[in-house]
Motif scaffolding. Structure first.
Motif, PDB file in Angstrom:
ATOM      1  N   CYS A 241      39.786  44.020  73.732  1.00  0.00           N
ATOM      2  CA  CYS A 241      38.449  44.330  73.217  1.00  0.00           C
ATOM      3  C   CYS A 241      38.263  43.809  71.798  1.00  0.00           C
ATOM      4  O   CYS A 241      37.185  43.306  71.447  1.00  0.00           O
ATOM      5  CB  CYS A 241      38.205  45.831  73.284  1.00  0.00           C
TER       6      CYS A 241
ATOM      7  N   ASN B  22      34.781  49.930  72.868  1.00  0.00           N
ATOM      8  CA  ASN B  22      36.063  49.305  73.202  1.00  0.00           C
ATOM      9  C   ASN B  22      36.396  49.372  74.685  1.00  0.00           C
ATOM     10  O   ASN B  22      37.231  48.596  75.166  1.00  0.00           O
ATOM     11  CB  ASN B  22      37.190  49.953  72.387  1.00  0.00           C
ATOM     12  N   GLU B  23      35.759  50.230  75.445  1.00  0.00           N
ATOM     13  CA  GLU B  23      36.009  50.304  76.889  1.00  0.00           C
ATOM     14  C   GLU B  23      34.875  49.666  77.687  1.00  0.00           C
ATOM     15  O   GLU B  23      35.109  48.819  78.545  1.00  0.00           O
ATOM     16  CB  GLU B  23      36.202  51.764  77.307  1.00  0.00           C
TER      17      GLU B  23
ATOM     18  N   TYR C 152      34.319  45.889  76.931  1.00  0.00           N
ATOM     19  CA  TYR C 152      35.428  45.086  77.444  1.00  0.00           C
ATOM     20  C   TYR C 152      35.380  44.974  78.971  1.00  0.00           C
ATOM     21  O   TYR C 152      35.560  43.882  79.531  1.00  0.00           O
ATOM     22  CB  TYR C 152      36.758  45.682  77.002  1.00  0.00           C
TER      23      TYR C 152
ATOM     24  N   SER D  21      30.174  42.410  73.699  1.00  0.00           N
ATOM     25  CA  SER D  21      31.498  42.350  73.084  1.00  0.00           C
ATOM     26  C   SER D  21      31.447  42.768  71.619  1.00  0.00           C
ATOM     27  O   SER D  21      32.438  43.255  71.069  1.00  0.00           O
ATOM     28  CB  SER D  21      32.077  40.936  73.185  1.00  0.00           C
TER      29      SER D  21
END
Length: 329
Positions: free
Chosen positions: A149, A310-311, A314, A287
């Motif tokens: 990420c 970040n999850e 990604y 992103s």
């Protein structure tokens, strides 16, 4: 496209949830050593993204999620997985255990056609960032690392800034705590990672600089990175301090990212001038989201801030990869 997931941690489970609603992609099977009933529970109830609006259960070696059935395996050794019999096109390798080329290739030996890692793999695995260099993929490529990420956030930003010219970069990724940290103080080979994650701001070592140098060789020996883990469950803020070769006003730098978000990087990078905090980025598919309100310049030194989930951001790129790779199968 018939897909299987190996490893049902945070990324594996979020991918499972999201693939339920993706047209043209069928999640056929998952593999994880946890108790299947526990897996069903964790798939339905998620502390970050909420409860799935479907009935979720486990019976006869299958998860049932609404009207869908997904085969469940509990094999530690991927060689034992029936990918050939299940006609699996791509395995999403999300366990974090098989990140070297020869290890990831075990899935190929088991009958899968391709393997997509959920992290930055070893140097022998092609590092391809969707939206940046995915065009390097060819029909013969069997294993791909889509980076992590932080790499997906940073690559586009540094590539664009290097159009002005970069002399050096210091990056600090303020990141939610992860499963590689501890809930209470405990032994860890990186001492700080062993401290209670929800109680402290914790700097940790990361390999981001090496990944970025692989992708942007012109910046070799010009990048230093650290991640600071903060006591939130989701969300990240990337803080870049960049020494440019040419003094450039903040307005021009913001315009560079504003235009990129609406043109070549649309859907990958976004730009905002709203007063965001980390919670506001939850569920965002980009992103990175460059925060123009926080761009500042002193001489040739630029401070640039970008947000990312970040999850969710990604896994959005991993799903993009599935659609992109589909035409090579």
């Amino acid at each position: 496209m018939r897909v299987a997931i190996n490893g049902m941690g945070r990324i594996g489970r979020l991918l499972s949830r999201r693939l339920l609603n993706e047209g043209g992609i069928e999640l056929v099977a998952v593999n994880d050593i946890m108790e299947p009933e526990n897996l069903a529970y964790l798939l339905k109830y998620d502390s970050v993204y909420g409860t799935l609006p479907y009935r979720v259960g486990y019976a006869d070696d299958h998860l049932s999620v609404g009207d869908k059935k997904i085969a469940v395996f509990r094999q530690e050794d991927p060689r034992e997985l029936p990918w050939a019999a299940l006609d699996i096109d791509i395995v999403l390798e999300c366990s974090g255990r098989f990140t070297k080329g020869d290890a990831a290739a075990i899935h190929l030996s088991a009958g899968a056609r391709k393997v997509l890692l959920s992290t930055t793999g070893s140097p022998d695995v092609p590092l391809l960032i969707y939206g940046f260099n995915q065009h390097v993929l060819n029909a013969d490529t069997a294993i791909v690392s889509p980076g992590g990420c932080m790499t997906n956030c940073s690559t586009h930003i540094l590539y664009l800034l290097n159009q002005i010219g970069i002399e050096s970069v210091q990056a600090n990724i303020l990141h939610s705590y992860t499963s590689r940290q501890e809930l209470v103080d405990a032994p860890h080979k990186q001492y700080r990672r062993g401290r209670a994650a929800a109680e402290s701001i914790i700097p940790v070592e990361i390999d981001l600089a090496g990944s970025l140098e692989r992708l942007l060789p012109a910046l070799k020996d010009k990048i230093a990175t650290v991640s600071t883990r903060v006591p939130v469950a989701n969300g990240a803020m990337a803080d870049f301090t960049v020494q440019l070769k040419t003094a450039t006003p903040a307005s021009e730098i913001n315009a560079l990212f504003f235009n990129a978000a609406r043109q070549e990087y649309k859907g990958i990078l976004d730009y905002t001038e709203e007063d965001l905090v980390s919670l506001d980025i939850k569920g965002d598919t980009h992103s990175c989201v460059v925060d123009g309100t926080l761009t500042s310049v002193v001489g040739r030194q630029v401070k640039l801030i970008a947000w990312f989930d970040n999850e969710y951001g990604y896994t959005s790129r991993m799903i993009d990869w599935l659609y992109y790779w589909k035409k090579f199968l």
